[in-house]
Design a protein around this motif. Sequence first.
Motif, PDB file in Angstrom:
ATOM      1  N   THR A  69       0.911  -1.472  -0.205  1.00 18.30           N
ATOM      2  CA  THR A  69       0.051  -0.323  -0.463  1.00 18.30           C
ATOM      3  C   THR A  69       0.584   1.587  -0.025  1.00 18.30           C
ATOM      4  N   ILE A 102      -0.624  -0.156  -4.181  1.00 21.28           N
ATOM      5  CA  ILE A 102      -1.930   0.201  -4.820  1.00 21.28           C
ATOM      6  C   ILE A 102      -1.969   1.818  -3.223  1.00 21.28           C
ATOM      7  N   LYS A 103      -2.998   2.603  -3.834  1.00 25.98           N
ATOM      8  CA  LYS A 103      -3.059   3.548  -2.330  1.00 25.98           C
ATOM      9  C   LYS A 103      -4.234   3.496  -1.355  1.00 25.98           C
ATOM     10  N   ASN A 106      -8.167  -0.001   1.362  1.00 28.55           N
ATOM     11  CA  ASN A 106      -9.073  -0.667   0.799  1.00 28.55           C
ATOM     12  C   ASN A 106      -9.084  -2.184   0.877  1.00 28.55           C
ATOM     13  N   SER A 107      -9.744  -2.567   2.147  1.00 29.81           N
ATOM     14  CA  SER A 107      -9.309  -4.114   1.804  1.00 29.81           C
ATOM     15  C   SER A 107     -10.086  -4.768   0.240  1.00 29.81           C
ATOM     16  N   ALA A 108     -10.728  -3.720  -0.220  1.00 31.26           N
ATOM     17  CA  ALA A 108     -11.443  -4.666  -1.471  1.00 31.26           C
ATOM     18  C   ALA A 108     -10.381  -4.352  -2.371  1.00 31.26           C
ATOM     19  N   VAL A 109      -9.874  -3.542  -2.669  1.00 29.50           N
ATOM     20  CA  VAL A 109      -8.807  -3.288  -3.132  1.00 29.50           C
ATOM     21  C   VAL A 109      -7.764  -4.587  -3.357  1.00 29.50           C
ATOM     22  N   GLN A 110      -6.738  -4.283  -2.186  1.00 30.21           N
ATOM     23  CA  GLN A 110      -6.070  -5.530  -1.623  1.00 30.21           C
ATOM     24  C   GLN A 110      -6.163  -6.793  -2.049  1.00 30.21           C
ATOM     25  N   ARG A 112      -8.747  -8.056  -3.968  1.00 25.40           N
ATOM     26  CA  ARG A 112      -8.580  -8.168  -5.636  1.00 25.40           C
ATOM     27  C   ARG A 112      -7.083  -8.444  -6.774  1.00 25.40           C
ATOM     28  N   GLU A 113      -6.510  -7.052  -5.961  1.00 24.08           N
ATOM     29  CA  GLU A 113      -4.733  -7.625  -6.298  1.00 24.08           C
ATOM     30  C   GLU A 113      -4.364  -9.141  -5.819  1.00 24.08           C
TER      31      GLU A 113
END
Length: 340
Positions: A69, A102-103, A106-110, A112-113
């Motif tokens: 992050t 990532i910036k 946001n747990s959903a973004v992490q 997904r990655e």
Amino acid sequence: MSVTIKQISEISGVSRGTVDRVLHGRGRVSPEKEALVRRVAEQLGYKPNLAGKALAARKKSYTIGVLLTAEGVSFFDEVIRGVRQAAGELADYGITVILRTIKGYNSAVQLREMEALRHQVNALILNPINEPEIVAEINALAEDGLPVITLNTDVEESRRLCYIGPDYQKSGEAACGMMGLLLAGRGKIGILTGSVKILGHNQRIAGVRGVIRERLPGLFVGDLDETGDDDIRAYAAASRMLRNHPDLDGLILVAAGSYGVCRAVLELPQERRPKIVAMDCVPTTVEMLRRGVIQATICQQPFTQGYQAVQQAFRYLVQGESPPEERIFMETEIRIRETV
């Protein structure tokens, strides 16, 4: 005479295939059997054939994923430099490193990655957001035989291989100890954290509160706010805190965003500016330390964190070497104007 997989298998009472998977990190083995095999191997004095492992690595390439992050957070520049240094040194061993950033938190973004990387890598290094869905994904990866190393911050109740980073509790205690010296043990302070979703940040706050409770009862926390590890948000949070509490004597910053906080403090008259204890030695923090706006900062060896994480993943994948400890802490360093 060298110890063989056959000998370890016979003494531990498990199949040779299970021993091979444990020693070489090749797939799913129950935690109980893994512990048994590693204990027997250690007792017999098993040593991996490093030359053979290196040759095998050249024939079978390994990919290490790194997910941070890091966007907009200058602290991670040195972490990434450490990652790249290790990646360059290990290229001859067939190691490829995929680095993604990532910036924000946001747990959903992490998540997904993480899911995107799981089919591309043999090991994953990340600084995780402390949310149940992230822990569940770490555990799912471990169940599938994909080791995860948490870097810079940890999560609770996960099956990660190990954690590499600062001792957050200790650094929070050090920050509070410095503030106690600056304020002669008495005063009202504010705490600015990065995010309540990051375990390490919460551990630093716990360290601050623990020292106040046990040794510095003359200090008390008047307010706490989040910066999101972002200087713009940090400026807004600090400005709000200083308006609401014009009698603050000190600020402890337990995460990034120190430059934004300092800009808010510099808007006050000299006599009303609180003492500041920050974290890390990024260029803007060093600048403010030299200007006397920040009185002390706690450093956590970011380059070493990134470098050691990749090296540890390599040793586990290629050499079958488990981490020496479950948590590998960096040295806590206190810097003042005269030592930067």
